[in-house]
Design an enzyme around this catalytic site. Structure first.
Site: not given
Ligand code: PMM
Length: 289
Positions: A222, A266
């Site tokens: 991030k 994640r």
């Molecule tokens: N961040 C992203 C997408 N999905 N889900 C959860 N539960 N928590 C998060 O902080 C989160 C998520 C955005 O990141 P990405 O685009 O790299 O997947």
């Protein structure tokens, strides 16, 4: 009803789990455009499992700051074949969606967990759907869609406010018929948070764990990591570290999150985090002796 505790290896190790990410999107900031064909995305998910992922989160809609929404049919088209392919190979799949219909179809296709970044706020039908399905659900702290979320970063006390707003989502889920054992909470790093607010939340992870519910931490690649690791370039330029060069910092956060009692992290690159959670587990066993 599947409690969160039974999602991955019921009764097995209680270490922090590693959720690998497959974004089937052309525009995610972190890995957008890399796995746009279903076959490539399934292969990517399987390679994350080979690297040690306990579960794989499949998303079809980018939530990067400023992103506009895609329509539901397009989201279904992106996500369903990937969920189906991974589930057919025995992978524990989570579906990253704010839409109840996408969640419903993904669960039918074999997904086992609904990851709703809006905490059930974007679609009023989401919580009833999850309650009826009996599947576990991630409730993330969220204040608004990506096109305006960075306008919504006013807090009196970011930790207190995020804890309270998350608790309200948990209460709403329970009122809709979702069992507490099905709920995972997530502070929503990067969503309606400034860079500094993300660090304040990370410093208070133990307080999220103290809610008594499993906590998911999603710091991977991030922007606040890019800002931290920025360096000054030639001609006085300030170069933010690009997303694909933030994986070592991500693994450092995995270590800290696991030590603070997170249920799962994640991440986009799994191997280092899979090692980190085992290091933390081993140390905890040693301390408990
Ligand atoms: N961040 C992203 C997408 N999905 N889900 C959860 N539960 N928590 C998060 O902080 C989160 C998520 C955005 O990141 P990405 O685009 O790299 O997947």
């Amino acid at each position: 009803m599947t409690p969160v505790a039974d999602l991955v290896d019921p009764g097995a190790s209680r270490r922090c789990l590693v959720m690998g990410v497959v974004n089937v999107t052309p525009d995610s900031f972190s890995d957008g455009g890399r796995w746009t064909s279903a076959d490539d995305a399934v292969a990517r998910g399987l390679s994350l499992v080979a690297d040690g992922a306990d579960l794989v989160d499949v998303g079809g809609e980018s939530t990067r700051p400023g992103a506009l929404r895609i329509d539901e049919d397009e989201e279904l088209r992106r996500v369903l074949p990937v969920v189906e392919g991974l589930a057919a190979s025995g992978v524990v799949v989570s579906v990253d969606t704010m839409r109840s219909r996408v969640a419903e179809r993904a669960l039918e296709a074999g997904a086992r967990l609904v990851n709703d970044v809006s905490g059930g706020r974007a679609d009023p039908a989401m919580m009833p759907l999850v309650a009826a399905s009996g599947s576990p659900m991630v409730l993330m702290h969220w204040r608004g869609h990506s096109d305006r979320m960075q306008d919504l970063t006013d807090y009196d006390d970011v930790v207190e406010d995020v804890l309270r707003e998350l608790q309200q989502r948990v209460d709403a889920a329970v009122a809709a018929g979702v069992a507490l054992e099905q709920v995972v909470v997530d502070p929503g790093l990067g969503f309606s948070k400034t860079g500094d607010q993300n660090w304040t939340l990370l410093a208070a992870l133990h307080r999220f764990a103290a809610l008594g519910l499993p906590v998911l931490v999603a710091a991977s690649r991030k922007g606040f990591l890019g800002g931290l690791l920025a360096h000054d370039g030639a001609g006085g330029t300030h170069r933010v570290r690009p997303p694909e060069q933030r994986d070592d910092a991500t693994a450092a956060i995995t270590t800290l999150a696991a030590a603070a009692g997170a249920w799962a992290v994640r991440v986009h690159e799994v191997a280092a985090s899979a090692d980190a959670v085992r290091v933390v587990e081993r140390l905890e066993q040693e301390r408990a002796r």
